[in-house]
Scaffold this motif. Structure first.
Motif, PDB file in Angstrom:
ATOM      1  N   LEU A   1       0.834  -1.198   0.000  1.00 18.76           N
ATOM      2  CA  LEU A   1       0.000   0.000   0.000  1.00 18.76           C
ATOM      3  C   LEU A   1       0.875   1.256   0.000  1.00 18.76           C
ATOM      4  CD1 LEU A   1      -3.074   0.405   0.034  1.00 18.76           C
ATOM      5  CD2 LEU A   1      -2.937   0.736   2.489  1.00 18.76           C
ATOM      6  N   TYR A   2       1.974   1.222   0.731  1.00 20.73           N
ATOM      7  CA  TYR A   2       2.873   2.372   0.787  1.00 20.73           C
ATOM      8  C   TYR A   2       3.625   2.558  -0.529  1.00 20.73           C
ATOM      9  CZ  TYR A   2       1.940   3.062   5.716  1.00 20.73           C
ATOM     10  OH  TYR A   2       1.319   3.339   6.912  1.00 20.73           O
ATOM     11  N   VAL A   3       3.906   1.463  -1.215  1.00 20.07           N
ATOM     12  CA  VAL A   3       4.501   1.581  -2.551  1.00 20.07           C
ATOM     13  C   VAL A   3       3.529   2.283  -3.490  1.00 20.07           C
ATOM     14  CG1 VAL A   3       5.402   0.308  -4.541  1.00 20.07           C
ATOM     15  CG2 VAL A   3       5.904  -0.485  -2.213  1.00 20.07           C
ATOM     16  N   LEU A   4       2.251   1.931  -3.360  1.00 19.98           N
ATOM     17  CA  LEU A   4       1.220   2.600  -4.149  1.00 19.98           C
ATOM     18  C   LEU A   4       1.172   4.089  -3.814  1.00 19.98           C
ATOM     19  CD1 LEU A   4      -1.210   2.426  -6.104  1.00 19.98           C
ATOM     20  CD2 LEU A   4      -2.633   1.873  -4.127  1.00 19.98           C
ATOM     21  N   PHE A   5       1.301   4.428  -2.510  1.00 21.43           N
ATOM     22  CA  PHE A   5       1.314   5.833  -2.093  1.00 21.43           C
ATOM     23  C   PHE A   5       2.438   6.595  -2.790  1.00 21.43           C
ATOM     24  CE2 PHE A   5      -0.590   4.734   2.330  1.00 21.43           C
ATOM     25  CZ  PHE A   5      -1.822   4.543   1.744  1.00 21.43           C
ATOM     26  N   VAL A   6       3.623   5.981  -2.810  1.00 17.59           N
ATOM     27  CA  VAL A   6       4.779   6.635  -3.433  1.00 17.59           C
ATOM     28  C   VAL A   6       4.489   6.927  -4.902  1.00 17.59           C
ATOM     29  CG1 VAL A   6       7.198   6.363  -4.096  1.00 17.59           C
ATOM     30  CG2 VAL A   6       6.445   5.636  -1.823  1.00 17.59           C
ATOM     31  N   GLY A   7       3.908   5.963  -5.587  1.00 22.84           N
ATOM     32  CA  GLY A   7       3.593   6.156  -6.998  1.00 22.84           C
ATOM     33  C   GLY A   7       2.583   7.274  -7.216  1.00 22.84           C
ATOM     34  N   ILE A   8       1.522   7.306  -6.405  1.00 23.90           N
ATOM     35  CA  ILE A   8       0.509   8.353  -6.527  1.00 23.90           C
ATOM     36  C   ILE A   8       1.114   9.726  -6.260  1.00 23.90           C
ATOM     37  CG2 ILE A   8      -1.610   9.272  -5.495  1.00 23.90           C
ATOM     38  CD1 ILE A   8      -2.478   6.378  -4.987  1.00 23.90           C
ATOM     39  N   ILE A   9       1.962   9.807  -5.239  1.00 27.73           N
ATOM     40  CA  ILE A   9       2.572  11.092  -4.875  1.00 27.73           C
ATOM     41  C   ILE A   9       3.490  11.597  -5.977  1.00 27.73           C
ATOM     42  CG2 ILE A   9       4.239  12.160  -3.292  1.00 27.73           C
ATOM     43  CD1 ILE A   9       2.917  10.430  -1.066  1.00 27.73           C
ATOM     44  N   LEU A  10       4.230  10.702  -6.615  1.00 25.27           N
ATOM     45  CA  LEU A  10       5.092  11.115  -7.721  1.00 25.27           C
ATOM     46  C   LEU A  10       4.266  11.686  -8.874  1.00 25.27           C
ATOM     47  CD1 LEU A  10       7.714   8.206  -7.821  1.00 25.27           C
ATOM     48  CD2 LEU A  10       8.084  10.565  -7.060  1.00 25.27           C
ATOM     49  N   VAL A  11       3.113  11.068  -9.125  1.00 21.68           N
ATOM     50  CA  VAL A  11       2.218  11.582 -10.175  1.00 21.68           C
ATOM     51  C   VAL A  11       1.701  12.966  -9.801  1.00 21.68           C
ATOM     52  CG1 VAL A  11      -0.005  11.233 -11.331  1.00 21.68           C
ATOM     53  CG2 VAL A  11       1.534   9.296 -10.973  1.00 21.68           C
ATOM     54  N   MET A  12       1.325  13.165  -8.526  1.00 18.96           N
ATOM     55  CA  MET A  12       0.813  14.458  -8.074  1.00 18.96           C
ATOM     56  C   MET A  12       1.889  15.541  -8.140  1.00 18.96           C
ATOM     57  SD  MET A  12      -2.313  14.028  -7.645  1.00 18.96           S
ATOM     58  CE  MET A  12      -2.513  15.743  -7.157  1.00 18.96           C
ATOM     59  N   ILE A  13       3.116  15.183  -7.808  1.00 18.35           N
ATOM     60  CA  ILE A  13       4.203  16.155  -7.900  1.00 18.35           C
ATOM     61  C   ILE A  13       4.390  16.604  -9.347  1.00 18.35           C
ATOM     62  CG2 ILE A  13       6.721  16.405  -7.724  1.00 18.35           C
ATOM     63  CD1 ILE A  13       6.607  14.726  -5.184  1.00 18.35           C
ATOM     64  N   ALA A  14       4.324  15.650 -10.276  1.00 20.67           N
ATOM     65  CA  ALA A  14       4.466  15.984 -11.698  1.00 20.67           C
ATOM     66  C   ALA A  14       3.324  16.886 -12.163  1.00 20.67           C
ATOM     67  CB  ALA A  14       4.511  14.703 -12.530  1.00 20.67           C
ATOM     68  N   ILE A  15       2.093  16.590 -11.709  1.00 20.00           N
ATOM     69  CA  ILE A  15       0.936  17.403 -12.106  1.00 20.00           C
ATOM     70  C   ILE A  15       1.046  18.817 -11.543  1.00 20.00           C
ATOM     71  CG2 ILE A  15      -1.553  17.686 -11.813  1.00 20.00           C
ATOM     72  CD1 ILE A  15      -1.801  14.630 -11.897  1.00 20.00           C
ATOM     73  N   CYS A  16       1.367  18.923 -10.249  1.00 23.43           N
ATOM     74  CA  CYS A  16       1.453  20.240  -9.614  1.00 23.43           C
ATOM     75  C   CYS A  16       2.574  21.084 -10.213  1.00 23.43           C
ATOM     76  CB  CYS A  16       1.676  20.085  -8.108  1.00 23.43           C
ATOM     77  SG  CYS A  16       0.257  19.438  -7.224  1.00 23.43           S
ATOM     78  N   ALA A  17       3.664  20.443 -10.592  1.00 23.09           N
ATOM     79  CA  ALA A  17       4.793  21.171 -11.165  1.00 23.09           C
ATOM     80  C   ALA A  17       4.480  21.700 -12.558  1.00 23.09           C
ATOM     81  CB  ALA A  17       6.024  20.270 -11.215  1.00 23.09           C
ATOM     82  N   SER A  18       3.510  21.096 -13.227  1.00 23.38           N
ATOM     83  CA  SER A  18       3.205  21.480 -14.610  1.00 23.38           C
ATOM     84  C   SER A  18       2.031  22.444 -14.730  1.00 23.38           C
ATOM     85  CB  SER A  18       2.912  20.226 -15.439  1.00 23.38           C
ATOM     86  OG  SER A  18       1.756  19.556 -14.951  1.00 23.38           O
ATOM     87  N   ILE A  19       1.322  22.712 -13.620  1.00 18.52           N
ATOM     88  CA  ILE A  19       0.133  23.568 -13.654  1.00 18.52           C
ATOM     89  C   ILE A  19       0.467  24.951 -13.109  1.00 18.52           C
ATOM     90  CG2 ILE A  19      -2.189  23.916 -12.711  1.00 18.52           C
ATOM     91  CD1 ILE A  19      -2.591  20.934 -12.754  1.00 18.52           C
ATOM     92  N   LYS A  20      -0.078  25.973 -13.745  1.00 22.17           N
ATOM     93  CA  LYS A  20       0.083  27.340 -13.262  1.00 22.17           C
ATOM     94  C   LYS A  20      -1.130  27.698 -12.403  1.00 22.17           C
ATOM     95  CE  LYS A  20       0.985  32.100 -14.717  1.00 22.17           C
ATOM     96  NZ  LYS A  20       1.165  33.016 -15.867  1.00 22.17           N
TER      97      LYS A  20
END
Length: 321
Positions: free
Chosen positions: A95-114
């Motif tokens: 479950l924590y591995v899944l958390f890491v994956g989701i968080i990496l996706v969110m970091i990528a999304i937040c970094a690309s949005i103004k």
């Protein structure tokens, strides 16, 4: 937001790499801190991006997503622990591995949005403690802080203790029907959010919070004092009726002050500590008087939330059709 997601990701990764007790506690601290940081940032941002008069409705959309994820998470947990084989010594680490994956996706999304810039003056800066001291002297701030304390106490008090309650008083297996009850609780919270979006188009926030809390109190009473079938229905229904409380508290709170919304949001989010305080108190009372007696503490919390509809005086009300 990037720092908050990064902190939560670090916490998730640490427990995967070092799966022992103290690292698990450290991991939960990092994850909880990151999630709290996100709420402090996201709520004023949502208010700015969507407009003050639409903040209540937009907050319900956010709560809807929260409820949906919470509905899915127990099912994901069941999936991982029931797998015959796992790459980890403890299946739940997946479950924590899944958390890491989701968080990496969110970091990528937040970094690309103004994102829109939230208005901030010098007195809103974190180092300006005079702002926080002034807010703590404001009765309105204290009232809403207590409201958030009570709400999260109810939310987590139910999700923490209902499985044990059903096992103790109705001999319900906590790994099957107990876990399903929690899943239904969060699932109905999601459905309640859908209905809430409609209700907010026609009714004032204060009317809605009092009405839904009243039905949550009735559901809690049936859950605690009803038979097995009644309890299995009543406890999930609490999720349906409390689904609008969190966004409405935030909306009423931030729309009740003219400035310092960032600092105020931070104070309100601190009320999330109720999720640690009230389950502990319920458990302590349960050791002394029985879990059923301990869970009656939730009536006090819901009673306070019910009163919000009578004393809340927002400067900006939710926009009606």
């Amino acid at each position: 937001m990037l720092a908050a997601f990064g902190l939560a990701g670090l916490g998730s990764l640490l427990v995967v790499l070092f799966p022992f007790y103290w690292m698990a506690l450290t991991s939960l601290f990092f994850i909880g801190t990151g999630m709290a940081m996100l709420q402090v940032v996201i709520n004023p941002l949502l208010r700015t991006a969507g407009g003050e008069e639409h903040y209540a409705s937009n907050s319900v959309y956010a709560q809807l997503v929260f409820g949906l994820a919470s509905f899915i998470s127990p099912l994901v947990y069941q999936f991982f622990i029931q797998r015959p084989q796992s790459a980890f010594p403890f299946p739940w680490l997946s479950l924590y591995v899944l958390f890491v994956g989701i968080i990496l996706v969110m970091i990528a999304i937040c970094a690309s949005i103004k994102f829109p810039k939230v208005p901030q003056n010098d007195l809103d800066k974190p180092e300006a403690w005079a702002v926080h001291l002034a807010l703590f002297k404001n009765k309105t701030v204290i009232l809403y802080f207590l409201a958030m304390l009570c709400y999260v106490g109810v939310e987590q008090g139910i999700s923490t203790w209902v499985s044990q309650f059903l096992a103790t008083y109705h001999q319900v297996n906590p790994q099957t029907f107990g876990a399903n009850t929690i899943s239904y609780y969060w699932g109905l919270m999601t459905i309640g959010g859908v209905f809430g979006i409609i209700l907010l188009k026609f009714f004032d926030c204060r009317t809605i919070i009092s009405a839904t809390t009243f039905f949550a109190i009735l559901s809690l009473a049936f859950g605690l004092f009803g038979n097995t079938s009644t309890s299995l229905i009543a406890f999930p229904l609490i999720g349906f009726f409390v689904s609008l409380i969190y966004p409405i508290i935030f909306s009423l709170a931030l729309n009740s002050v003219k400035e310092h919304h960032g600092a105020f949001a931070g104070i309100i989010v601190t009320g999330i500590v109720g999720g640690a305080i009230f389950p502990f108190i319920i458990g302590s009372l349960g050791d002394l008087f029985g879990l059923k007696a301990g869970m009656t503490l939730l009536f006090v919390c819901l009673g306070y939330i019910f009163s919000i509809g009578f004393w809340a005086k927002p400067l900006v009300s939710n926009k009606l059709n």
